[in-house]
Design a protein around this motif. Structure first.
Motif, PDB file in Angstrom:
ATOM      1  N   ALA A 101      -6.557 -47.143  25.741  1.00 26.26           N
ATOM      2  CA  ALA A 101      -5.519 -47.116  24.703  1.00 26.26           C
ATOM      3  C   ALA A 101      -6.055 -46.637  23.363  1.00 26.26           C
ATOM      4  CB  ALA A 101      -4.898 -48.508  24.560  1.00 26.26           C
ATOM      5  N   THR A 102      -7.302 -46.941  23.068  1.00 25.79           N
ATOM      6  CA  THR A 102      -7.880 -46.501  21.785  1.00 25.79           C
ATOM      7  C   THR A 102      -9.298 -45.982  22.011  1.00 25.79           C
ATOM      8  OG1 THR A 102      -8.930 -48.608  21.250  1.00 25.79           O
ATOM      9  CG2 THR A 102      -6.638 -48.334  20.546  1.00 25.79           C
ATOM     10  N   VAL A 103      -9.797 -45.296  20.995  1.00 23.80           N
ATOM     11  CA  VAL A 103     -11.163 -44.766  21.061  1.00 23.80           C
ATOM     12  C   VAL A 103     -12.165 -45.914  21.210  1.00 23.80           C
ATOM     13  CG1 VAL A 103     -12.932 -43.592  19.678  1.00 23.80           C
ATOM     14  CG2 VAL A 103     -10.605 -42.659  19.807  1.00 23.80           C
ATOM     15  N   LEU A 104     -11.936 -47.000  20.493  1.00 25.99           N
ATOM     16  CA  LEU A 104     -12.841 -48.155  20.577  1.00 25.99           C
ATOM     17  C   LEU A 104     -12.900 -48.694  22.010  1.00 25.99           C
ATOM     18  CD1 LEU A 104     -14.582 -50.116  18.823  1.00 25.99           C
ATOM     19  CD2 LEU A 104     -12.604 -51.607  18.786  1.00 25.99           C
ATOM     20  N   ASP A 105     -11.731 -48.850  22.642  1.00 26.89           N
ATOM     21  CA  ASP A 105     -11.697 -49.328  24.032  1.00 26.89           C
ATOM     22  C   ASP A 105     -12.433 -48.353  24.951  1.00 26.89           C
ATOM     23  OD1 ASP A 105     -10.159 -51.506  23.326  1.00 26.89           O
ATOM     24  OD2 ASP A 105      -8.281 -50.447  23.630  1.00 26.89           O
ATOM     25  N   GLU A 106     -12.292 -47.074  24.629  1.00 25.42           N
ATOM     26  CA  GLU A 106     -12.930 -46.039  25.447  1.00 25.42           C
ATOM     27  C   GLU A 106     -14.450 -46.200  25.406  1.00 25.42           C
ATOM     28  OE1 GLU A 106     -10.516 -43.745  26.812  1.00 25.42           O
ATOM     29  OE2 GLU A 106     -12.232 -43.838  28.132  1.00 25.42           O
ATOM     30  N   LEU A 107     -14.963 -46.407  24.199  1.00 28.51           N
ATOM     31  CA  LEU A 107     -16.411 -46.541  24.050  1.00 28.51           C
ATOM     32  C   LEU A 107     -16.918 -47.838  24.673  1.00 28.51           C
ATOM     33  CD1 LEU A 107     -17.057 -45.208  20.425  1.00 28.51           C
ATOM     34  CD2 LEU A 107     -16.862 -43.972  22.559  1.00 28.51           C
ATOM     35  N   ALA A 108     -16.058 -48.850  24.686  1.00 30.58           N
ATOM     36  CA  ALA A 108     -16.493 -50.150  25.231  1.00 30.58           C
ATOM     37  C   ALA A 108     -16.423 -50.186  26.754  1.00 30.58           C
ATOM     38  CB  ALA A 108     -15.613 -51.263  24.656  1.00 30.58           C
ATOM     39  N   PHE A 109     -15.686 -49.253  27.354  1.00 27.45           N
ATOM     40  CA  PHE A 109     -15.408 -49.349  28.786  1.00 27.45           C
ATOM     41  C   PHE A 109     -16.682 -49.395  29.635  1.00 27.45           C
ATOM     42  CE2 PHE A 109     -14.543 -47.684  33.007  1.00 27.45           C
ATOM     43  CZ  PHE A 109     -13.446 -48.436  33.390  1.00 27.45           C
ATOM     44  N   ARG A 115     -21.683 -54.806  32.304  1.00 22.91           N
ATOM     45  CA  ARG A 115     -21.877 -56.222  31.973  1.00 22.91           C
ATOM     46  C   ARG A 115     -22.931 -56.442  30.893  1.00 22.91           C
ATOM     47  NH1 ARG A 115     -18.147 -58.039  32.062  1.00 22.91           N
ATOM     48  NH2 ARG A 115     -18.509 -60.198  32.619  1.00 22.91           N
ATOM     49  N   LEU A 116     -22.947 -55.567  29.890  1.00 24.15           N
ATOM     50  CA  LEU A 116     -23.833 -55.793  28.750  1.00 24.15           C
ATOM     51  C   LEU A 116     -23.250 -56.912  27.887  1.00 24.15           C
ATOM     52  CD1 LEU A 116     -24.688 -52.139  27.630  1.00 24.15           C
ATOM     53  CD2 LEU A 116     -25.915 -53.610  29.220  1.00 24.15           C
ATOM     54  N   GLU A 117     -24.083 -57.527  27.078  1.00 30.56           N
ATOM     55  CA  GLU A 117     -23.620 -58.574  26.161  1.00 30.56           C
ATOM     56  C   GLU A 117     -22.687 -57.962  25.109  1.00 30.56           C
ATOM     57  OE1 GLU A 117     -24.179 -61.831  26.116  1.00 30.56           O
ATOM     58  OE2 GLU A 117     -25.274 -61.688  28.016  1.00 30.56           O
ATOM     59  N   LYS A 118     -21.659 -58.712  24.728  1.00 27.36           N
ATOM     60  CA  LYS A 118     -20.678 -58.153  23.785  1.00 27.36           C
ATOM     61  C   LYS A 118     -21.307 -57.797  22.438  1.00 27.36           C
ATOM     62  CE  LYS A 118     -16.522 -59.680  25.992  1.00 27.36           C
ATOM     63  NZ  LYS A 118     -15.258 -60.382  25.974  1.00 27.36           N
ATOM     64  N   GLN A 119     -22.266 -58.592  22.022  1.00 28.68           N
ATOM     65  CA  GLN A 119     -22.953 -58.298  20.760  1.00 28.68           C
ATOM     66  C   GLN A 119     -23.652 -56.939  20.851  1.00 28.68           C
ATOM     67  OE1 GLN A 119     -22.788 -60.000  18.037  1.00 28.68           O
ATOM     68  NE2 GLN A 119     -24.326 -58.890  16.839  1.00 28.68           N
ATOM     69  N   GLU A 120     -24.330 -56.729  21.975  1.00 26.61           N
ATOM     70  CA  GLU A 120     -25.037 -55.459  22.150  1.00 26.61           C
ATOM     71  C   GLU A 120     -24.051 -54.297  22.264  1.00 26.61           C
ATOM     72  OE1 GLU A 120     -27.670 -55.238  25.509  1.00 26.61           O
ATOM     73  OE2 GLU A 120     -28.175 -53.147  25.047  1.00 26.61           O
ATOM     74  N   ILE A 121     -22.924 -54.560  22.933  1.00 31.33           N
ATOM     75  CA  ILE A 121     -21.902 -53.506  23.076  1.00 31.33           C
ATOM     76  C   ILE A 121     -21.418 -53.066  21.699  1.00 31.33           C
ATOM     77  CG2 ILE A 121     -19.551 -53.029  23.880  1.00 31.33           C
ATOM     78  CD1 ILE A 121     -20.106 -54.875  26.257  1.00 31.33           C
ATOM     79  N   ARG A 122     -21.159 -54.031  20.837  1.00 30.84           N
ATOM     80  CA  ARG A 122     -20.661 -53.689  19.499  1.00 30.84           C
ATOM     81  C   ARG A 122     -21.713 -52.879  18.729  1.00 30.84           C
ATOM     82  NH1 ARG A 122     -18.906 -58.920  19.868  1.00 30.84           N
ATOM     83  NH2 ARG A 122     -16.714 -59.031  20.424  1.00 30.84           N
ATOM     84  N   GLN A 123     -22.987 -53.284  18.869  1.00 34.55           N
ATOM     85  CA  GLN A 123     -24.050 -52.543  18.175  1.00 34.55           C
ATOM     86  C   GLN A 123     -24.129 -51.106  18.681  1.00 34.55           C
ATOM     87  OE1 GLN A 123     -27.500 -54.965  18.858  1.00 34.55           O
ATOM     88  NE2 GLN A 123     -27.019 -56.366  17.178  1.00 34.55           N
ATOM     89  N   ARG A 124     -24.032 -50.959  20.005  1.00 34.68           N
ATOM     90  CA  ARG A 124     -24.112 -49.614  20.587  1.00 34.68           C
ATOM     91  C   ARG A 124     -22.934 -48.751  20.134  1.00 34.68           C
ATOM     92  NH1 ARG A 124     -26.380 -49.111  26.619  1.00 34.68           N
ATOM     93  NH2 ARG A 124     -28.162 -50.492  26.469  1.00 34.68           N
ATOM     94  N   ILE A 125     -21.755 -49.374  20.115  1.00 34.09           N
ATOM     95  CA  ILE A 125     -20.559 -48.621  19.701  1.00 34.09           C
ATOM     96  C   ILE A 125     -20.707 -48.166  18.249  1.00 34.09           C
ATOM     97  CG2 ILE A 125     -18.091 -48.831  19.182  1.00 34.09           C
ATOM     98  CD1 ILE A 125     -17.848 -50.620  21.667  1.00 34.09           C
ATOM     99  N   ASP A 126     -21.145 -49.074  17.385  1.00 39.64           N
ATOM    100  CA  ASP A 126     -21.330 -48.708  15.968  1.00 39.64           C
ATOM    101  C   ASP A 126     -22.319 -47.554  15.853  1.00 39.64           C
ATOM    102  OD1 ASP A 126     -19.585 -50.597  15.133  1.00 39.64           O
ATOM    103  OD2 ASP A 126     -21.104 -52.089  14.589  1.00 39.64           O
ATOM    104  N   HIS A 127     -23.403 -47.665  16.611  1.00 39.22           N
ATOM    105  CA  HIS A 127     -24.455 -46.645  16.531  1.00 39.22           C
ATOM    106  C   HIS A 127     -23.931 -45.275  16.968  1.00 39.22           C
ATOM    107  CE1 HIS A 127     -28.402 -44.829  16.768  1.00 39.22           C
ATOM    108  NE2 HIS A 127     -28.128 -44.457  18.015  1.00 39.22           N
ATOM    109  N   VAL A 128     -23.261 -45.251  18.109  1.00 42.62           N
ATOM    110  CA  VAL A 128     -22.819 -43.959  18.650  1.00 42.62           C
ATOM    111  C   VAL A 128     -21.669 -43.380  17.814  1.00 42.62           C
ATOM    112  CG1 VAL A 128     -21.071 -44.644  20.376  1.00 42.62           C
ATOM    113  CG2 VAL A 128     -22.622 -42.791  20.886  1.00 42.62           C
ATOM    114  N   MET A 129     -20.851 -44.267  17.234  1.00 44.12           N
ATOM    115  CA  MET A 129     -19.759 -43.758  16.385  1.00 44.12           C
ATOM    116  C   MET A 129     -20.323 -43.118  15.120  1.00 44.12           C
ATOM    117  SD  MET A 129     -16.301 -46.039  16.680  1.00 44.12           S
ATOM    118  CE  MET A 129     -16.903 -47.520  15.946  1.00 44.12           C
ATOM    119  N   ASN A 130     -21.371 -43.730  14.582  1.00 45.40           N
ATOM    120  CA  ASN A 130     -21.996 -43.125  13.400  1.00 45.40           C
ATOM    121  C   ASN A 130     -22.710 -41.828  13.746  1.00 45.40           C
ATOM    122  OD1 ASN A 130     -21.143 -45.093  11.621  1.00 45.40           O
ATOM    123  ND2 ASN A 130     -22.862 -46.437  12.093  1.00 45.40           N
TER     124      ASN A 130
END
Lengths: 272, 269
Positions: A101-109, A115-130
């Motif tokens: 539905a959104t770009v954020l969901d796409e990156l988190a998929f 099954r990565l940790e949610k904290q790590e997922i958020r860090q990875r998403i921030d990194h790749v978005m930047n």
């Protein structure tokens, strides 16, 4: 640890009765950046699907890091998890790849499926978005993005798993020059000893930027291999494999005639 | 060239999709309910819809409708959009309820074209219309004040099966693409057609286009499944839902719960 990451031996694959790969042999070395060159229908995309274990060789074998890729092997959860963590495919059509539905969901998929940790997922998403300059797109639905933005998000959705192997199917197709340049810069920057990139393309203008080894496909077979400069200068090979074509060109004198079409670094190189 | 019924319908659906985009903008803006936790809004709206559906009092339905309309305006849903939605719903439900005016046995209060209208028939029709208008307005409030992705995540956090959530999410994602494809197919065909087609030819064109569209949908579905597998999909879906209730959300939950309880209590008496 062997230097060969993918070992492809006598691979055949057909869609119903239509052959796509005809006894393909190829070794892809760890850390290499390989460009698969070939005209439409030469088997490049099919080969990428086999490397990503979405389809499997009907004859012959494909080994990844010593393991033969078979449906049974991919049924094994541990192996599938390891393989999908290490190998990522960017599809040619981003509308196929971007299904959330959104770009954020796409990156988190992908990280969520792995099954990565949610904290790590958020860090990875921030990194790749930047890295890809797509942070402002985070909340937007993918179908509302431009083609260039979709391509960047599609690449980001794979890079977020930090794969060892990046498979790309025509990454610059259907893009305007500026978006093409951005994608090329991105791919040129994605390298390293442990990173392997395999890019299917028929755009001769980008191969020297994104590859250190070229493989030329024709009718589902490898017909030539070598350094990019050597391959793009072999006009006879490029003509034969449909990668070079004559086009009409008007010179300053007003004379119009046909000659091979080859662009590189913005210059117009040709033989007459 | 005059466009066919199907082409006009497709164009209307695409316009509706543009409204969906406007709704996304509205849900991301400021308003009475925009900042409330989506789970609270989802459960609150569902509770009130159920209360409206089971209510046996027209006056309660009237009060509920007015209250919901006020909340809709406070949520900054444009009045014109609300009026258009109400008018369409009224026309649709009135058409369904119309026979009840004449066929429900009871006290006669008038007649039209020789058909007797009964008080009980009027009440039945009024119940249907007011329930539909109230429920649809609640649905509109929910969708207009909540970004789609948050609504989907709220469904998942309320333990709606992940497969169902994924199907809803992907339907929303791809219906735009398929509608656009269908419209382009019709346009492409029209650009190569000369003169008006006979009805039989139009039917043949519509069915063959539907067939091709189905084929394209199947190809797209296969591609999407491969893209999911390629990124580790193994049959289970996980979502990045990270809701946290704040005091404002607890307050909204209390108001919703009180309103729903009152509506149930008064409506069932």
């Amino acid at each position: 640890m062997t230097d060969a990451l993918f070992e492809v031996r006598a691979v055949r694959y057909a869609y119903d009765s239509l052959p796509a790969l005809n006894g393909l042999d190829l070794t892809i070395r760890r850390g290499s950046r390989v460009a698969l060159l070939g005209a439409n229908g030469s088997g490049k995309s099919t080969f990428l699907r086999l490397l990503d274990a979405l389809d499997f060789a009907q004859e012959g074998t494909i080994r990844f890091d010593g393991e033969t890729l078979t449906p049974e092997r991919l049924d094994d959860d541990a192996f599938a998890h390891s393989f999908r963590s290490r190998v990522g495919l960017v599809f040619q059509n981003p509308d196929v790849q971007l299904f959330n539905a959104t770009v954020l969901d796409e990156l988190a998929f992908a990280p969520l499926q792995l099954r990565l940790e949610k904290q790590e997922i958020r860090q990875r998403i921030d990194h790749v978005m930047n890295e890809l300059d797509i942070a402002p797109l985070a909340g937007r639905p993918p179908h509302r993005l431009s083609m260039g933005e979709k391509k960047r998000v599609a690449i980001a959705s794979v890079l977020v798993i930090d794969p060892e192997v990046l498979l790309l199917d025509e990454p610059t197709a259907s893009l305007d020059p500026r978006s093409q340049s951005e994608i090329i810069n991105l791919l040129a920057g994605w390298s390293g000893d442990a990173r392997t990139a395999v890019t299917a393309t028929h755009d001769l203008g980008i191969v020297e930027d994104i590859a250190d080894h070229c493989v030329v496909f024709e009718s589902g077979r490898v017909v030539a291999e070598g350094p990019p400069r050597e391959i793009v200068q072999n006009e006879e090979l490029l003509y034969r494999t449909g990668l070079l074509h004559a086009h009409r060109h008007r010179h300053e004198s007003g004379v119009v005639h046909s000659h091979p079409h080859l662009h590189r670094h913005g210059d117009h190189e040709h033989s007459e | 060239m005059r466009r066919s019924f199907i082409e006009r319908t497709l164009a209307a659906l695409l316009r509706a999709m543009e409204h969906a985009a406007a709704s996304e903008r509205l849900s991301g803006g400021r308003g009475f309910l925009q900042s409330v936790d989506p789970r609270v809004k989802l459960l609150g709206c569902i509770s009130l819809i159920v209360a409206a559906a089971v209510s046996r009092r027209l006056t309660l339905l009237g009060v509920l409708f007015v209250a919901v309309a006020v909340v809709a305006l406070a949520t900054r849903i444009p009045a014109a959009q609300l009026l258009r939605a109400w008018a369409i719903l009224f026309a649709f439900t009135a058409a369904i309820a119309l026979p009840a005016l004449f066929t429900t046995p009871g006290d006669a209060i008038g007649s039209v074209a020789g058909l007797t209208i009964t008080l009980q028939g009027m009440r039945s029709a009024a119940f249907l219309v007011s329930r539909v208008e109230t429920s649809a307005t609640l649905g509109l409030i929910l969708v207009a004040s909540t970004p789609w992705s948050r609504l989907i995540a709220a469904l998942r956090s309320l333990h709606v099966p992940a497969a169902v959530v994924l199907i809803i999410s992907m339907t929303y994602r791809y219906i735009f693409l398929l509608l656009r494809t269908a419209e382009e197919m019709f346009t492409a065909r029209r650009s190569r057609s000369v003169g008006a087609l006979r009805p039989a030819e139009r039917r043949r064109m519509a069915t063959s286009t539907a067939g091709v569209l189905l084929g394209k949908s199947m190809t797209l579905a296969d591609g999407v499944y491969d893209a999911m597998r390629s990124r580790g999909f193994r049959g289970e879906v996980y979502l990045l839902d990270d809701f946290r209730m704040r005091s404002r959300d607890w307050g909204a939950a209390a108001v919703f719960a009180a309103a729903a309880a009152l509506a149930f209590w008064r409506g069932l008496r």
